[in-house]
Design a protein around this motif. Structure first.
Motif, short mmCIF file in Angstrom:
data_model
loop_
_atom_site.label_atom_id
_atom_site.label_comp_id
_atom_site.label_asym_id
_atom_site.label_seq_id
_atom_site.Cartn_x
_atom_site.Cartn_y
_atom_site.Cartn_z
N VAL A 97 -1.83 -9.00 -7.76
CA VAL A 97 -0.57 -8.41 -8.21
C VAL A 97 0.32 -8.08 -7.02
O VAL A 97 1.54 -8.33 -7.05
CB VAL A 97 -0.85 -7.16 -9.07
N TRP A 98 -0.25 -7.54 -5.97
CA TRP A 98 0.54 -7.22 -4.79
C TRP A 98 1.07 -8.48 -4.11
O TRP A 98 2.16 -8.47 -3.51
CB TRP A 98 -0.29 -6.40 -3.80
N VAL A 99 0.33 -9.57 -4.18
CA VAL A 99 0.83 -10.84 -3.64
C VAL A 99 2.05 -11.32 -4.42
O VAL A 99 3.00 -11.86 -3.85
CB VAL A 99 -0.27 -11.91 -3.66
N HIS A 127 -12.56 0.18 0.70
CA HIS A 127 -11.44 0.31 -0.22
C HIS A 127 -10.14 0.61 0.51
O HIS A 127 -9.07 0.17 0.09
CB HIS A 127 -11.76 1.39 -1.25
N LEU A 128 -10.20 1.36 1.61
CA LEU A 128 -8.99 1.57 2.42
C LEU A 128 -8.50 0.26 3.02
O LEU A 128 -7.30 -0.01 3.07
CB LEU A 128 -9.26 2.59 3.53
N SER A 129 -9.43 -0.57 3.45
CA SER A 129 -9.04 -1.89 3.96
C SER A 129 -8.41 -2.73 2.86
O SER A 129 -7.46 -3.49 3.11
CB SER A 129 -10.27 -2.60 4.54
N GLY A 130 -8.92 -2.60 1.65
CA GLY A 130 -8.30 -3.30 0.53
C GLY A 130 -6.88 -2.85 0.28
O GLY A 130 -5.99 -3.65 -0.01
N ILE A 131 -6.64 -1.54 0.40
CA ILE A 131 -5.27 -1.02 0.23
C ILE A 131 -4.37 -1.55 1.35
O ILE A 131 -3.22 -1.93 1.10
CB ILE A 131 -5.29 0.52 0.21
N VAL A 132 -4.88 -1.58 2.58
CA VAL A 132 -4.09 -2.13 3.69
C VAL A 132 -3.73 -3.59 3.43
O VAL A 132 -2.60 -4.02 3.68
CB VAL A 132 -4.88 -1.99 5.01
N LEU A 133 -4.68 -4.35 2.90
CA LEU A 133 -4.39 -5.75 2.57
C LEU A 133 -3.31 -5.84 1.49
O LEU A 133 -2.44 -6.72 1.55
CB LEU A 133 -5.67 -6.44 2.11
N CYS A 134 -3.36 -4.93 0.51
CA CYS A 134 -2.33 -4.91 -0.53
C CYS A 134 -0.94 -4.67 0.07
O CYS A 134 0.05 -5.25 -0.39
CB CYS A 134 -2.64 -3.82 -1.56
N LEU A 135 -0.86 -3.82 1.08
CA LEU A 135 0.43 -3.55 1.72
C LEU A 135 0.86 -4.68 2.64
O LEU A 135 2.06 -4.99 2.75
CB LEU A 135 0.36 -2.24 2.51
N LEU A 136 -0.10 -5.30 3.31
CA LEU A 136 0.23 -6.34 4.28
C LEU A 136 0.75 -7.61 3.62
O LEU A 136 1.73 -8.21 4.10
CB LEU A 136 -1.01 -6.69 5.10
N LEU A 137 0.13 -8.03 2.54
CA LEU A 137 0.46 -9.32 1.96
C LEU A 137 1.92 -9.43 1.52
O LEU A 137 2.61 -10.39 1.90
CB LEU A 137 -0.48 -9.62 0.79
N PRO A 138 2.46 -8.47 0.74
CA PRO A 138 3.87 -8.62 0.37
C PRO A 138 4.81 -8.51 1.55
O PRO A 138 5.85 -9.17 1.57
CB PRO A 138 4.09 -7.47 -0.63
N ARG A 139 4.47 -7.68 2.58
CA ARG A 139 5.34 -7.60 3.75
C ARG A 139 5.38 -8.93 4.47
O ARG A 139 6.42 -9.38 4.94
CB ARG A 139 4.86 -6.50 4.71
N ALA A 140 4.22 -9.58 4.59
CA ALA A 140 4.18 -10.88 5.26
C ALA A 140 4.96 -11.93 4.48
O ALA A 140 5.69 -12.74 5.07
CB ALA A 140 2.72 -11.33 5.43
#
Length: 574
Positions: free
Chosen positions: A103-105, A186-199
Motif C-alpha cells: 500500500v505504501w508503494v 517491525h521498526l525496519s518495516g516502518i522505515v521501509l514503508c516511509l522510504l519506498l514512496p519517497r524514492a
C-alpha cells in the motif's frame, strides 16, 4: 526552506542558526534534520488554512483510521485468544506486513496522505547534497496521518506477536529471540514503508522520469486502483462455499510467498524465530536489510537527478513532431482548428486521457458482473448506457480545462459556435467507435442479440444528450482545474464544491430528460415486447438529439456574451 527563512517565528530562526548560521557552509546533520522536520510541520499545519476540503478529508480520514485500529485490535485479540494451535496468527502477520508495504508503494500513485511539499526540486537552490538531505527528508516524511496510523497498527500487531510468542513459541529460547526481534524488525518495516514512496516520488521528479512518463504513470495508477476496487467487489459477489474453500488455500500460500519478497520479509522475522525457523528468519532479515539499503541508494540517486534537473531545466526529448493543427478530415476553419486542438488534448493531456482509460475499466467491471452471475446480465447492459452517459458528461468543464490559455480564444475572436462544436466533434471521434463496439459486443456476450439495436440507440441518446448538457453546464458553471500534466490521482480540483455542483447538474441534465424512454424500456422488458424496447431506444436517441441542439444553442449564446467573465473564473490553475 524559504518559508522558514522568511518566517518571523524566532524558533525557526534559531533552528537555522543551529544549522550553521546561514544556508551555506558546513552544517550539523542533527540540526538539518530538525530544520527539515520543523519546516514540514509548518507547511503541513498551514496547508489547512482556507482549505476546508482538506480539513474535512483529514478529519474523515482520522475517523476511518481510528475505526481501522479498533478493528485491528479486535482481529489480533481474536487470533491470539481463539487460535488453539497458534498457526493462524503467523499467516495473518506475514500477509498484513506484505499488504502494508505494498500500500505504501502505491501511495505515490493514489496520493492519499503523501504530501510532497518538500519536493527535492524546491531544495535544489540550497548548497546541500542529497546525502545531507536524506535523513531530514525521511524524518519529515514521518509527519503525516498515514504514518501515525501505520505506527499504531504495527504497534498493535507487535503486541499481539509478543503475546502469541509467549503462548505458542517452540521453546523459551525462541520466545526470547522472537520478543527481542519484534521491535527492530517491525521498526525496519516502518522505515521501509516511509522510504519506498519517497524514492518513487523522487524518481518521478527526476529527469529519469519524463513528464510524459509521469502522466502515463498517473493514468495507469487510476486504472490499477479502479481495477483493484472492482476486482474486490466482484470477489465479494462470487463468494460461495467452493470459493471460500479456494481462498482458504490460496491466501496462506500468498502469505508465505509475500514473506519471501522484500515487501513482507521484515515483518515475518519475529514469527519465524518464535516457530524455531532460524534460517528463514536470517534470510528474510538479510532480504529486508538489503532492500532498505538499495532503496536508500536509489532515493539518493533520484534526489541528485531531481535537484540537478531543477537547476538545469527539462530538455526536450527531441522526437516531437510538428503536424498541422487542422486534421485532414476537417476544413481549415475555426471549427477545424478547435477540433484539431481538442484532438491533441485528448491524446496528450493526462487530464483528458485519464477519462478515456476509465471507460473500458468500468465497462469491463459491468461485463464481468454479468458473466460471473447470470442473474446480473441486465447490469452489463446498464453499464454500457452508464459509460455512454459518462462520456458525454466529460465535456462539462471545457472552459475550465483551457485555464489561462482561454485568452487565445478571446483575442483571436473564435466564434462560440465553432469553439463548442469543435470540442464536441473531437470527443465524438474518440468515444463513439468504442461505445458502438461496446453496445454491439456486450449483448452478444450476454446472449441477447435482440437488444443490440435498442442498446445502440439508447447509448447514442445518452451520449449526444450528454454533449449538449455538458456544453451548457461548462458555460454556466466553469471551475478552475489543475495544470496540464498533473497526475490525475493528485488532482484535487474535481473535489471542490463548484466541481461537485457542476457534475450533479450535468448528471441530472443527462438522465432526467431520458426518464420517458427509460419508462417505456422497462414496460417493454416486463411485457417482453421487443418493438416497445426498440421504440424506447428510438425515443432516447430523439431526446438526446433535442437536448444536444438546444444545449449547444444556449451554450453558444452564453459563451458569446460572457466569455470574458467566464475566463476570469478559470484564468488561474489550482
Amino acid at each position: 526552506m524559504a518559508a522558514v527563512v522568511n518566517s518571523p517565528d524566532p524558533r525557526a530562526a534559531a533552528d537555522i542558526t543551529a544549522a550553521g548560521g546561514a544556508l551555506h557552509g558546513s552544517v550539523r546533520s542533527l540540526a538539518l534534520v530538525r530544520l527539515l522536520a520543523r519546516l514540514k510541520w509548518i507547511l503541513w499545519r498551514r496547508s489547512f488554512r482556507k482549505n476546508v476540503g482538506k480539513l474535512v478529508g483529514t478529519i474523515f480520514g482520522g475517523l476511518y483510521g481510528v475505526g481501522g485500529m479498533v478493528a485491528l485490535v479486535a482481529l489480533v485479540s481474536v487470533l491470539v485468544a481463539a487460535d488453539a494451535d497458534g498457526g493462524l496468527l503467523p499467516v495473518v502477520v506475514r500477509g498484513l506486513g506484505t499488504v502494508l508495504v505494498l500500500v505504501w508503494v502505491l501511495l505515490p500513485l493514489v496520493a492519499f496522505g503523501i504530501d510532497d511539499s518538500l519536493d527535492p526540486r524546491k531544495l535544489a537552490v540550497y548548497p546541500r547534497t542529497a546525502k545531507e538531505l536524506q535523513p531530514g527528508l525521511l524524518v519529515a516524511a514521518a509527519i503525516s496521518l498515514p504514518t501515525l496510523f501505520t505506527v499504531l497498527g504495527v504497534g498493535i500487531v507487535s503486541v499481539g506477536v509478543v503475546v502469541w510468542a509467549a503462548l505458542h513459541a517452540a521453546g523459551p529460547l525462541w520466545m526470547v529471540l522472537a520478543i527481542l526481534a519484534v521491535i527492530p524488525a517491525h521498526l525496519s518495516g516502518i522505515v521501509l514503508c516511509l522510504l519506498l514512496p519517497r524514492a518513487v516520488l523522487a524518481h518521478q521528479a527526476s529527469r529519469a522520469s519524463s513528464r510524459r512518463g509521469r502522466e502515463l504513470g498517473g493514468v495507469i495508477g487510476i486504472a490499477v486502483v479502479l481495477a483493484a476496487v472492482y476486482g474486490f467487489s466482484l470477489l465479494g459477489q462470487t463468494m460461495d462455499g467452493a470459493t471460500i474453500a479456494f481462498w482458504e488455500r490460496v491466501l496462506p500460500l500468498a502469505s508465505r510467498i509475500g514473506a519471501w519478497t522484500p515487501l513482507g520479509a521484515l515483518f515475518a522475522v519475529p514469527v519465524d524465530l518464535a516457530e524455531g525457523s532460524v534460517l528463514p528468519a536470517l534470510v528474510r532479515a538479510l532480504i529486508g536489510a538489503a532492500t532498505i539499503v538499495v532503496v536508500w541508494l536509489w532515493w539518493r540517486r533520484s534526489l541528485d537527478l531531481a535537484m540537478r534537473s531543477a537547476l538545469v531545466g527539462d530538455a526536450s526529448s527531441g522526437d516531437a513532431k510538428v503536424s498541422a493543427l487542422v486534421p485532414r478530415l476537417a476544413r481549415s476553419t475555426p471549427f477545424g482548428a478547435v477540433m484539431g486542438r481538442s484532438l491533441r488534448y485528448w491524446r496528450r493531456d493526462s487530464r483528458y486521457f485519464a477519462s478515456i482509460v476509465i471507460m473500458p475499466v468500468m465497462l469491463a467491471f459491468f461485463v464481468c458482473m454479468g458473466l460471473v452471475n447470470p442473474d446480473s446480465r441486465a447490469t452489463s447492459y446498464m453499464g454500457v448506457l452508464l459509460v455512454g452517459a459518462i462520456s458525454g458528461i466529460t465535456l462539462a468543464n471545457e472552459v475550465g480545462f483551457d485555464g489561462p490559455a482561454g485568452w487565445v480564444n478571446i483575442t483571436a475572436g473564435v466564434p462560440a459556435r465553432a469553439n463548442l462544436r469543435g470540442r464536441v466533434a473531437a470527443m465524438a471521434l474518440f468515444t463513439t467507435p468504442f461505445l458502438l463496439l461496446a453496445a454491439i459486443a456486450v449483448p452478444l456476450l450476454m446472449g441477447g442479440a435482440q437488444f443490440i439495436l435498442p442498446l445502440v440507440l439508447g447509448t447514442l441518446g445518452l451520449t449526444v444528450g450528454g454533449w449538449g448538457v455538458s456544453s451548457l453546464i461548462g458555460t454556466l458553471m466553469p471551475y478552475p482545474t489543475a495544470a496540464p500534466g498533473t497526475n490525475p490521482m493528485k488532482d484535487r480540483s474535481s473535489s471542490s464544491a463548484s466541481a461537485m455542483v457542476a457534475m450533479l447538474a450535468a448528471t441530472a441534465g443527462v438522465f432526467v430528460p431520458q426518464l420517458p424512454a427509460l419508462g417505456i424500456a422497462i414496460w417493454g422488458l416486463v411485457a417482453q415486447a421487443p418493438m416497445i424496447v426498440l421504440a424506447a431506444g428510438m425515443l432516447s436517441l430523439a431526446i438526446g438529439i433535442i437536448v444536444l441542439v438546444f444545449g449547444l444553442r444556449l451554450a453558444e449564446k452564453r459563451l458569446e456574451s460572457g466569455y470574458v467573465d467566464l475566463f476570469q473564473r478559470v484564468h488561474h490553475h489550482v
